[in-house]
Design an enzyme around this catalytic site. Structure first.
Site, short mmCIF file in Angstrom:
data_model
loop_
_atom_site.label_atom_id
_atom_site.label_comp_id
_atom_site.label_asym_id
_atom_site.label_seq_id
_atom_site.Cartn_x
_atom_site.Cartn_y
_atom_site.Cartn_z
N ARG A 107 0.73 -1.20 0.01
CA ARG A 107 0.00 0.12 0.04
C ARG A 107 0.76 1.19 0.03
O ARG A 107 1.57 1.64 0.94
CB ARG A 107 -0.76 0.06 1.38
CG ARG A 107 -1.85 1.04 1.22
CD ARG A 107 -2.74 0.86 2.40
NE ARG A 107 -1.99 1.01 3.58
CZ ARG A 107 -2.57 0.77 4.95
NH1 ARG A 107 -3.85 0.08 5.06
NH2 ARG A 107 -1.83 1.01 6.06
N THR A 111 -0.66 7.43 -1.14
CA THR A 111 -1.88 7.59 -1.81
C THR A 111 -2.84 6.66 -1.27
O THR A 111 -4.27 6.58 -1.32
CB THR A 111 -1.72 7.34 -3.39
OG1 THR A 111 -1.21 5.86 -3.38
CG2 THR A 111 -0.68 8.33 -4.11
N ASP A 203 1.25 -3.70 12.65
CA ASP A 203 1.49 -4.42 11.37
C ASP A 203 1.87 -5.74 11.46
O ASP A 203 2.98 -6.03 12.04
CB ASP A 203 2.69 -3.58 10.72
CG ASP A 203 2.90 -4.00 9.33
OD1 ASP A 203 3.37 -5.01 9.06
OD2 ASP A 203 2.62 -3.07 8.53
N ASP A 206 5.47 -6.59 10.10
CA ASP A 206 6.63 -6.45 11.01
C ASP A 206 6.47 -7.23 12.06
O ASP A 206 7.83 -7.65 12.59
CB ASP A 206 6.35 -4.94 11.51
CG ASP A 206 6.55 -3.79 10.41
OD1 ASP A 206 7.34 -4.31 9.24
OD2 ASP A 206 5.99 -2.55 10.30
#
Length: 212
Positions: A107, A111, A203, A206
């Site tokens: 992602r 944006t 995340d 991660d």
């Protein structure tokens, strides 16, 4: 009960117990990976209820009988890289003959749009049972893009499996892919300003691979 037509929340006590440990910021990557595999296995049990079976004659120690089998060679698992890799082993532990495809999407932080960088899918058709794996269904843009690629390759019978979903992501999938069923362990509250799921677990990639 979910307010979304396509969403199934697998609210089993074992899943909720394990998910609570995963949410804890003190849980390390080794335990995190093990828990994700275990929860995925339990989610797979529910997500595969619709898979057709066929009759197969077998011999027990006492008699001949007709048992039921599934054709897991007609199953394809598609993890969205990289966090989706953590769910693959949980599915394959139940359907070891399934094929595995890979879709790489990240992602864009500015944006919030999907950027595709890799796609490798096995041969699939309208009879293939396909399970797209994405631990965090946040905005839904990456999952929606992956589902589009799977359909473009010929997939028709598709389910999306995720650990945690946000309402925003579920709405996008229902809008763009009204034929896809979603299976999740939890429907969380919302997204924050950075498109992270709240309360979430951070995340997933991660935490799986200790990249932060």
């Amino acid at each position: 009960m979910s307010v979304f037509d396509q969403l199934t929340i697998v609210n089993h006590p074992l899943i909720q117990h394990k998910l609570g440990i995963m949410r804890d910021d003190q849980t390390g990557p080794k335990e995190f990976r093990e828990l994700l595999k275990e929860i995925t296995l339990l989610l797979t049990y529910e997500a595969t209820r619709h898979i057709p079976t066929y009759e197969k004659e077998i011999t027990t120690p006492l008699v001949r009988m007709v048992g039921q089998s599934i054709e897991d060679k007609k199953v394809t698992v598609v993890p969205i890289l990289r966090a989706g890799l953590g769910m693959v082993e949980g599915v394959l532990s139940l359907m070891p003959n399934a094929s595995v495809g890979y879709i790489g999407i990240y992602r864009d932080p500015d944006t919030i749009q999907p950027v595709e960088y890799y796609s490798k899918l096995p041969k699939i058709d309208e009879t293939t049972q396909i399970f797209v794996l994405d631990p965090m269904l946040a905005t839904g843009v990456s999952s929606s893009w992956a589902l589009k690629l799977v359909k473009r390759a010929g997939g028709k019978q598709i389910s999306l499996m995720c650990l945690i979903a946000a309402p925003e992501g579920v709405r996008l999938i229902e809008k763009n892919h009204p034929d896809v069923k979603i299976f999740t362990a939890a429907l969380d509250e919302r997204l924050n300003d950075h498109a992270y799921i709240i309360p979430g677990l951070g995340d997933a990639g991660d935490r799986l691979y200790r990249t932060k």
